[in-house]
Write a protein that holds these residues in place. Structure first.
Motif: not given
Length: 279
Positions: A225, A227, A253, A256, A260, A267-268
């Protein structure tokens, strides 16, 4: 207060050494090991810990030479060949067998290496190190050295005063957070002090100069993932990670930064829970 445990680990030369790591453990369920980035400490995960703990047995550890953990013995390098066995021995010492693992930055690189050695059930890497070009690596390392130099040069009372205003928190942490004003004054002051007191900082940077992650991990669930406002490891490195790890799930993301968890905890946490659900 976090717990602390001393244990033995095996060096790349086959010798036995002892170290002691600090960690925070919460929740019940399948084990999830959390690894922070360079210069940080386990509290980087605090915004998502309680959410994760509703479904996982969460263990957030201070890496060797960071936070409240001891540094490595003087004859040990802070490289992947040394730190990964330390983390494997740590997991055995606290009684978790092949946990899910999630890491940010340096922690993401370590998580991926643990995955390539089949020491974990799944891997979630947030802006992991090791997918940079040489110019991007030099930029990131230069930025990190500047952050460390600033933390060392600021008197502790000034750090405390800066942390108590949104503008001051921006000065101290805008390189790693897209929304630094959301971080609490206490957390910003503590992580600035953690950066200045990190005994493993320079050795870790030195060990990272030649690091490029090139190992596919086809037999494990892997999530990467990134940001969209990462200013330290630019988000285009996520595309390189996908080429190295073609079976990995690549997640964006929005809004972010490099760390993050504080920018968008919900979300994270969802990404981490989803990433560790398929293992």
């Amino acid at each position: 207060m976090p717990a602390r445990i001393a244990f033995e680990f095996e060096t790349p030369r086959g010798e036995r050494r002892t170290t002691s790591l600090a960690y925070e453990r919460r929740g019940r369920g399948e084990p999830l090991l959390l690894l922070h980035g360079i210069g940080h400490h386990w509290q980087a995960w605090e915004p998502v810990l309680d959410i994760l703990a509703t479904e996982r047995d969460v263990v957030a550890v201070d890496l060797p030479g960071f936070g409240a953990s001891d540094g490595l013995p003087q004859d040990c390098a802070y490289d992947l060949a040394t730190v990964v066995p330390v983390l494997t021995a740590f997991c055995a010492a606290v009684g978790i067998d092949r946990p899910h693992v999630a890491g940010n930055s340096l922690g993401g690189l370590l998580a991926l290496q643990l995955g390539s050695e089949k020491a974990v059930r799944s891997v979630t890497a947030l802006s992991p190190a090791g997918f940079w070009s040489e110019s991007e690596r030099r930029y990131a390392f230069g930025t990190l050295r500047a952050m460390r130099g600033a933390a060392l040069s600021l008197p502790v009372p000034l750090i405390d005063r800066l942390s108590r205003t949104p503008a001051g928190r921006t000065v101290l942490t805008s390189t790693i957070y897209a929304r630094p004003g959301r971080r609490s004054p206490e957390a910003v002051a503590a992580e600035t002090l953690a950066l200045r007191e990190a005994t493993g900082f320079h050795q870790t940077l030195a060990a990272g100069r030649a690091v490029l992650f090139r190992n596919d991990i086809p037999s494990l669930p892997v999530t990467v993932a990134w940001g969209t406002r990462d200013r330290l490891l630019l988000r285009r490195q996520g595309a390189r990670a996908k080429r190295v790890l073609p079976d990995a799930r690549l997640v964006r993301l929005p809004g972010c930064g490099h760390v993050p968890m504080n920018d968008d905890p919900a979300l994270v946490a969802r990404v981490l829970l989803d990433g560790s659900a398929t293992g």
